[in-house]
Design a protein around this motif. Sequence first.
Motif, PDB file in Angstrom:
ATOM      1  N   ASP A 181       0.808  -1.219   0.000  1.00 38.09           N
ATOM      2  CA  ASP A 181       0.000   0.000   0.000  1.00 38.09           C
ATOM      3  C   ASP A 181       0.847   1.278   0.000  1.00 38.09           C
ATOM      4  OD1 ASP A 181      -2.180  -1.703   0.066  1.00 38.09           O
ATOM      5  OD2 ASP A 181      -2.516  -1.456   2.228  1.00 38.09           O
ATOM      6  N   GLU A 182       2.144   1.113  -0.101  1.00 41.06           N
ATOM      7  CA  GLU A 182       3.119   2.213  -0.175  1.00 41.06           C
ATOM      8  C   GLU A 182       3.130   3.092   1.076  1.00 41.06           C
ATOM      9  OE1 GLU A 182       2.170   4.178  -3.868  1.00 41.06           O
ATOM     10  OE2 GLU A 182       3.019   2.544  -5.052  1.00 41.06           O
ATOM     11  N   LEU A 183       2.803   2.486   2.220  1.00 37.82           N
ATOM     12  CA  LEU A 183       2.850   3.211   3.490  1.00 37.82           C
ATOM     13  C   LEU A 183       4.198   3.005   4.174  1.00 37.82           C
ATOM     14  CD1 LEU A 183      -0.729   2.309   4.793  1.00 37.82           C
ATOM     15  CD2 LEU A 183      -0.013   4.334   3.512  1.00 37.82           C
ATOM     16  N   VAL A 184       4.874   1.930   3.789  1.00 40.41           N
ATOM     17  CA  VAL A 184       6.180   1.562   4.343  1.00 40.41           C
ATOM     18  C   VAL A 184       7.049   1.118   3.183  1.00 40.41           C
ATOM     19  CG1 VAL A 184       7.354  -0.209   5.758  1.00 40.41           C
ATOM     20  CG2 VAL A 184       5.300   0.910   6.620  1.00 40.41           C
ATOM     21  N   THR A 185       8.338   1.314   3.336  1.00 45.04           N
ATOM     22  CA  THR A 185       9.292   0.834   2.342  1.00 45.04           C
ATOM     23  C   THR A 185      10.431   0.128   3.063  1.00 45.04           C
ATOM     24  OG1 THR A 185      10.612   1.472   0.421  1.00 45.04           O
ATOM     25  CG2 THR A 185      10.639   2.979   2.267  1.00 45.04           C
ATOM     26  N   SER A 186      11.181  -0.654   2.325  1.00 43.25           N
ATOM     27  CA  SER A 186      12.350  -1.318   2.893  1.00 43.25           C
ATOM     28  C   SER A 186      13.593  -0.779   2.193  1.00 43.25           C
ATOM     29  CB  SER A 186      12.257  -2.834   2.701  1.00 43.25           C
ATOM     30  OG  SER A 186      13.432  -3.440   3.209  1.00 43.25           O
ATOM     31  N   PRO A 187      14.387   0.011   2.922  1.00 48.15           N
ATOM     32  CA  PRO A 187      15.576   0.603   2.316  1.00 48.15           C
ATOM     33  C   PRO A 187      16.753  -0.371   2.202  1.00 48.15           C
ATOM     34  CG  PRO A 187      15.412   1.295   4.597  1.00 48.15           C
ATOM     35  CD  PRO A 187      14.181   0.470   4.296  1.00 48.15           C
ATOM     36  N   GLY A 188      16.592  -1.597   2.680  1.00 54.82           N
ATOM     37  CA  GLY A 188      17.672  -2.578   2.594  1.00 54.82           C
ATOM     38  C   GLY A 188      17.910  -3.258   3.926  1.00 54.82           C
ATOM     39  N   MET A 189      19.130  -3.742   4.076  1.00 52.80           N
ATOM     40  CA  MET A 189      19.495  -4.516   5.266  1.00 52.80           C
ATOM     41  C   MET A 189      20.369  -3.669   6.198  1.00 52.80           C
ATOM     42  SD  MET A 189      18.174  -7.445   4.623  1.00 52.80           S
ATOM     43  CE  MET A 189      18.100  -8.935   3.677  1.00 52.80           C
ATOM     44  N   ASP A 190      20.339  -4.045   7.485  1.00 57.31           N
ATOM     45  CA  ASP A 190      21.260  -3.400   8.423  1.00 57.31           C
ATOM     46  C   ASP A 190      22.588  -4.166   8.404  1.00 57.31           C
ATOM     47  OD1 ASP A 190      20.869  -5.695   9.967  1.00 57.31           O
ATOM     48  OD2 ASP A 190      19.908  -4.657  11.632  1.00 57.31           O
ATOM     49  N   ASN A 191      23.501  -3.811   9.285  1.00 57.73           N
ATOM     50  CA  ASN A 191      24.819  -4.451   9.269  1.00 57.73           C
ATOM     51  C   ASN A 191      24.788  -5.899   9.746  1.00 57.73           C
ATOM     52  OD1 ASN A 191      24.362  -3.930  11.953  1.00 57.73           O
ATOM     53  ND2 ASN A 191      26.221  -2.720  12.264  1.00 57.73           N
ATOM     54  N   GLN A 192      23.655  -6.363  10.243  1.00 60.93           N
ATOM     55  CA  GLN A 192      23.501  -7.764  10.661  1.00 60.93           C
ATOM     56  C   GLN A 192      22.607  -8.545   9.692  1.00 60.93           C
ATOM     57  OE1 GLN A 192      22.266  -7.894  14.765  1.00 60.93           O
ATOM     58  NE2 GLN A 192      24.060  -6.785  15.472  1.00 60.93           N
ATOM     59  N   GLU A 193      22.428  -7.984   8.497  1.00 60.21           N
ATOM     60  CA  GLU A 193      21.645  -8.634   7.433  1.00 60.21           C
ATOM     61  C   GLU A 193      20.170  -8.808   7.789  1.00 60.21           C
ATOM     62  OE1 GLU A 193      22.883  -9.299   4.313  1.00 60.21           O
ATOM     63  OE2 GLU A 193      24.625  -8.225   5.097  1.00 60.21           O
ATOM     64  N   ARG A 194      19.628  -7.872   8.565  1.00 62.57           N
ATOM     65  CA  ARG A 194      18.197  -7.881   8.879  1.00 62.57           C
ATOM     66  C   ARG A 194      17.521  -6.840   8.008  1.00 62.57           C
ATOM     67  NH1 ARG A 194      19.217  -7.239  15.224  1.00 62.57           N
ATOM     68  NH2 ARG A 194      20.229  -5.459  14.271  1.00 62.57           N
ATOM     69  N   LYS A 195      16.383  -7.225   7.426  1.00 58.34           N
ATOM     70  CA  LYS A 195      15.646  -6.319   6.558  1.00 58.34           C
ATOM     71  C   LYS A 195      15.078  -5.165   7.382  1.00 58.34           C
ATOM     72  CE  LYS A 195      12.130  -6.384   2.934  1.00 58.34           C
ATOM     73  NZ  LYS A 195      11.191  -7.240   2.178  1.00 58.34           N
ATOM     74  N   MET A 196      15.350  -3.952   6.948  1.00 59.03           N
ATOM     75  CA  MET A 196      14.886  -2.758   7.655  1.00 59.03           C
ATOM     76  C   MET A 196      13.630  -2.213   6.984  1.00 59.03           C
ATOM     77  SD  MET A 196      17.039  -2.515  10.091  1.00 59.03           S
ATOM     78  CE  MET A 196      16.652  -0.909  10.773  1.00 59.03           C
ATOM     79  N   PHE A 197      12.841  -1.497   7.770  1.00 57.04           N
ATOM     80  CA  PHE A 197      11.606  -0.897   7.268  1.00 57.04           C
ATOM     81  C   PHE A 197      11.558   0.548   7.721  1.00 57.04           C
ATOM     82  CE2 PHE A 197      10.923  -5.401   7.880  1.00 57.04           C
ATOM     83  CZ  PHE A 197      10.383  -5.778   6.659  1.00 57.04           C
ATOM     84  N   GLU A 198      10.976   1.409   6.864  1.00 59.07           N
ATOM     85  CA  GLU A 198      10.799   2.808   7.231  1.00 59.07           C
ATOM     86  C   GLU A 198       9.470   3.313   6.694  1.00 59.07           C
ATOM     87  OE1 GLU A 198      13.964   5.236   5.673  1.00 59.07           O
ATOM     88  OE2 GLU A 198      13.561   4.664   3.616  1.00 59.07           O
ATOM     89  N   LEU A 199       8.986   4.358   7.332  1.00 55.25           N
ATOM     90  CA  LEU A 199       7.705   4.973   6.993  1.00 55.25           C
ATOM     91  C   LEU A 199       7.869   5.858   5.762  1.00 55.25           C
ATOM     92  CD1 LEU A 199       4.813   5.210   8.207  1.00 55.25           C
ATOM     93  CD2 LEU A 199       5.605   7.256   9.386  1.00 55.25           C
ATOM     94  N   THR A 200       6.901   5.801   4.862  1.00 53.64           N
ATOM     95  CA  THR A 200       6.897   6.706   3.709  1.00 53.64           C
ATOM     96  C   THR A 200       6.095   7.954   4.086  1.00 53.64           C
ATOM     97  OG1 THR A 200       4.853   5.799   2.798  1.00 53.64           O
ATOM     98  CG2 THR A 200       6.932   4.758   2.083  1.00 53.64           C
ATOM     99  N   SER A 201       6.154   8.962   3.249  1.00 55.50           N
ATOM    100  CA  SER A 201       5.348  10.164   3.521  1.00 55.50           C
ATOM    101  C   SER A 201       3.862   9.817   3.463  1.00 55.50           C
ATOM    102  CB  SER A 201       5.696  11.292   2.552  1.00 55.50           C
ATOM    103  OG  SER A 201       5.542  10.872   1.226  1.00 55.50           O
ATOM    104  N   LYS A 202       3.485   8.916   2.580  1.00 54.46           N
ATOM    105  CA  LYS A 202       2.087   8.466   2.510  1.00 54.46           C
ATOM    106  C   LYS A 202       1.698   7.753   3.809  1.00 54.46           C
ATOM    107  CE  LYS A 202      -0.985   5.648  -0.381  1.00 54.46           C
ATOM    108  NZ  LYS A 202      -1.072   4.756  -1.538  1.00 54.46           N
ATOM    109  N   GLY A 203       2.628   6.998   4.387  1.00 54.30           N
ATOM    110  CA  GLY A 203       2.382   6.319   5.656  1.00 54.30           C
ATOM    111  C   GLY A 203       2.190   7.299   6.796  1.00 54.30           C
ATOM    112  N   LYS A 204       2.967   8.375   6.778  1.00 49.92           N
ATOM    113  CA  LYS A 204       2.839   9.400   7.814  1.00 49.92           C
ATOM    114  C   LYS A 204       1.463  10.058   7.740  1.00 49.92           C
ATOM    115  CE  LYS A 204       4.786  13.631   9.612  1.00 49.92           C
ATOM    116  NZ  LYS A 204       5.637  14.773   9.441  1.00 49.92           N
TER     117      LYS A 204
END
Length: 167
Positions: free
Chosen positions: A50-73
């Motif tokens: 729904d384009e409310l969250v995106t995944s910018p990639g992995m952290d230094n421990q190879e865990r998938k990260m998630f962040e809020l989009t402006s639409k999510g806010k």
Amino acid sequence: MSVKYGILTLLFQEKHHGYELKIELDTLLGIKGKINPGQIYTTLDRLIRDELVTSPGMDNQERKMFELTSKGKVELEKWLLEPVPYHTTKEDFFFKWSCARRIHFEQEKKMIEQQKAMIIKEVMELTKLKTEWLIQGDENRYFLITGTLLHLEADLNWMNLVENRMQ
């Protein structure tokens, strides 16, 4: 209680990986260990779709990260301002209010005022019904409405207390 909006709240502040979201959501809800990790990832998939969250990639421990989009806010802020119908529970509003406080939502006062207005409207409607049922001699309905009105009064008192602490 909404896992979706809990996740949006947590991502409002910073990026997280799935397990962090689970731990923080349990804390936010005050129900340690009740959220199924699968529910977190299923919800994240829908939020990405729904384009409310995106995944910018992995952290230094190879865990998938998630962040809020402006639409999510925008979605989160819209939800925070929607009053919670009384037929759900006060806990639904308390959860929403906890989310608002967690992100230092600038319109927290407006959120509480809107919720109070909805409760006052409900009180007026139920008071009219209570009077009608008393006149008709329907004691069962009269006492049911009286109990509901007492709960609504307690909710209003709690909201007034919160509002007074905000000033």
